[in-house]
Scaffold this active site. Structure first.
Site: not given
Length: 131
Positions: A22-23
């Protein structure tokens, strides 16, 4: 939406694995937005992107989207927020760092679930200055 053909069930991944992917998903959305806004020097783009991807900025992003999350999305966020990260944040409070991890876990979950439309909806809310 995934770039590989690997079968991944995001419901089986740890919240930190979701945050790991997700980063980069979140950063890609930020970078694509900045590049589409104007053709400018890379140093300027980097300086602008930092304003979006810091733990403090992601905490502010969560405040904008929290009332728009489904029950399932809120559960994923909380799993990420409550995960033991194993180190102390350098430039954020513990609360900001954990909230940012929750946001990243949510974006990783949506990406791996193939929910491109939902990702873009939430990111649009984050970019909305009136929220």
């Amino acid at each position: 939406m995934k770039l590989t053909e690997n079968e991944i069930n995001p419901k089986q991944l740890s919240p930190l694995n979701l945050a790991f992917i997700g980063d980069v998903v979140y950063e890609m959305l930020v970078r694509e937005t900045l590049v589409s806004d104007a053709n400018r020097p890379v140093g300027d783009l980097h300086n602008e992107s930092v304003k979006f991807v810091s733990a403090k900025a992601q905490t502010e992003a969560y405040e904008k989207i929290k009332s728009h999350l489904t029950e399932e999305e809120e559960t994923v966020f909380k799993r990420g927020r409550n995960a033991k990260v194993g180190h102390n944040p350098k430039s954020a409070t513990h609360g900001e760092y954990h909230t940012a991890t929750g946001v990243e876990a949510l974006f990783g979950y949506l990406y791996l679930s193939g929910e491109k439309k939902r990702l873009l909806e939430l990111f649009k809310i984050i970019l909305d200055k009136s929220e």
